[in-house]
Design a protein around this motif. Structure first.
Motif, PDB file in Angstrom:
ATOM      1  N   VAL A 184       0.840  -1.203   0.000  1.00 48.56           N
ATOM      2  CA  VAL A 184       0.000   0.000   0.000  1.00 48.56           C
ATOM      3  C   VAL A 184       0.876   1.254   0.000  1.00 48.56           C
ATOM      4  N   LEU A 197      -6.523  -1.170  10.373  1.00 48.19           N
ATOM      5  CA  LEU A 197      -6.824  -2.431   9.694  1.00 48.19           C
ATOM      6  C   LEU A 197      -6.828  -3.546  10.727  1.00 48.19           C
ATOM      7  N   ILE A 207     -11.470  -2.455   7.602  1.00 50.73           N
ATOM      8  CA  ILE A 207     -10.803  -1.162   7.598  1.00 50.73           C
ATOM      9  C   ILE A 207     -11.636  -0.157   8.384  1.00 50.73           C
ATOM     10  N   LEU A 261     -13.565  -5.580   4.142  1.00 50.54           N
ATOM     11  CA  LEU A 261     -12.932  -5.437   2.838  1.00 50.54           C
ATOM     12  C   LEU A 261     -12.854  -6.776   2.126  1.00 50.54           C
ATOM     13  N   VAL A 288      -7.742  -2.090  -0.196  1.00 48.03           N
ATOM     14  CA  VAL A 288      -7.324  -1.128   0.828  1.00 48.03           C
ATOM     15  C   VAL A 288      -7.129   0.257   0.213  1.00 48.03           C
TER      16      VAL A 288
END
Length: 216
Positions: free
Chosen positions: A50, A89, A98, A173, A188
């Motif tokens: 990420v 998270l 999330i 998610l 994410v």
């Protein structure tokens, strides 16, 4: 770009299932190395991917082990946006969840929040951000006062928000299959973009001048 994160394996879910309930310290320690390898390290890989995709999310921490069994049954991580404004998270048997928002406020942050909520310009902007997240399936939560705070009219159009002392938006998610693939990285990143209006508002209006992000 090759991604480090490839999902959580079936073995990760099996291990978490073994840690359900109130496992003894001995039972937890017996599984420590496997939990580190199967559960915690994939979370680190996920957040590295990420951060590689967007440097705005490079300030993150992945929690280790604590005495309470809950911390063995849930893998938690945070991405810091501003002081006490974070993306959280959590991975467990239900998959990845999330949560983005503002919590554990410093002295001075709550009055700043209420001033911005009450203002004609910034207040409606926060309402729009929260309503948009609600429409996208986010659960809006926060620590609220039972009574209106002093100095604010109970008839204010944003009276409900004025009672908040923290506010967050959360949702699961990916589906069951996504937990086992690198697709969670994209999930994410999409969710972070959905949360961005709320997080930017909070970072701009709740951060005390001169304050720093909460340390790891």
């Amino acid at each position: 770009m090759t991604r480090a994160f490839s999902g959580w394996t079936e073995q990760a879910f099996e291990l978490l299932l073994q840690l359900e309930g109130t496992p003894s310290q001995e039972a937890r320690e017996k599984r420590r190395k496997d939990r580190e390898r199967l559960v915690r390290q994939p979370m680190i890989a996920l957040l590295n991917d990420v951060a590689d995709a967007d440097q705005a999310y490079e300030d993150f921490s992945v929690w280790g082990f604590r005495k309470d069994p809950w911390w063995w049954q849930h893998q938690v991580a945070v991405i810091r946006i501003a002081r006490n404004v974070e993306i959280g998270l959590r991975f467990d048997l239900d998959g990845l969840r999330i949560k983005g928002g503002w919590s554990y406020p410093d002295p001075g942050q709550v009055p700043l929040f209420r001033t911005a909520v009450a203002a004609q310009g910034s207040g409606p902007e926060l309402v729009r951000a929260i309503e948009a997240l609600g429409a996208q399936g986010y659960e809006i939560t926060g620590d609220t006062m039972k009574r209106m705070p002093r100095g604010h009219d109970a008839g204010h159009p944003r009276a409900d928000l004025l009672r908040y002392r923290s506010v967050s938006a959360a949702r699961p998610l990916g589906g069951d299959c996504a937990q086992h693939t690198s697709a969670l990285v994209d999930a994410v990143l999409r969710a972070a973009q959905e949360l961005e209006p709320l997080l930017s508002w909070l970072a701009g209006h709740v951060t005390v001048p001169g304050s720093r992000r909460r340390p790891a």
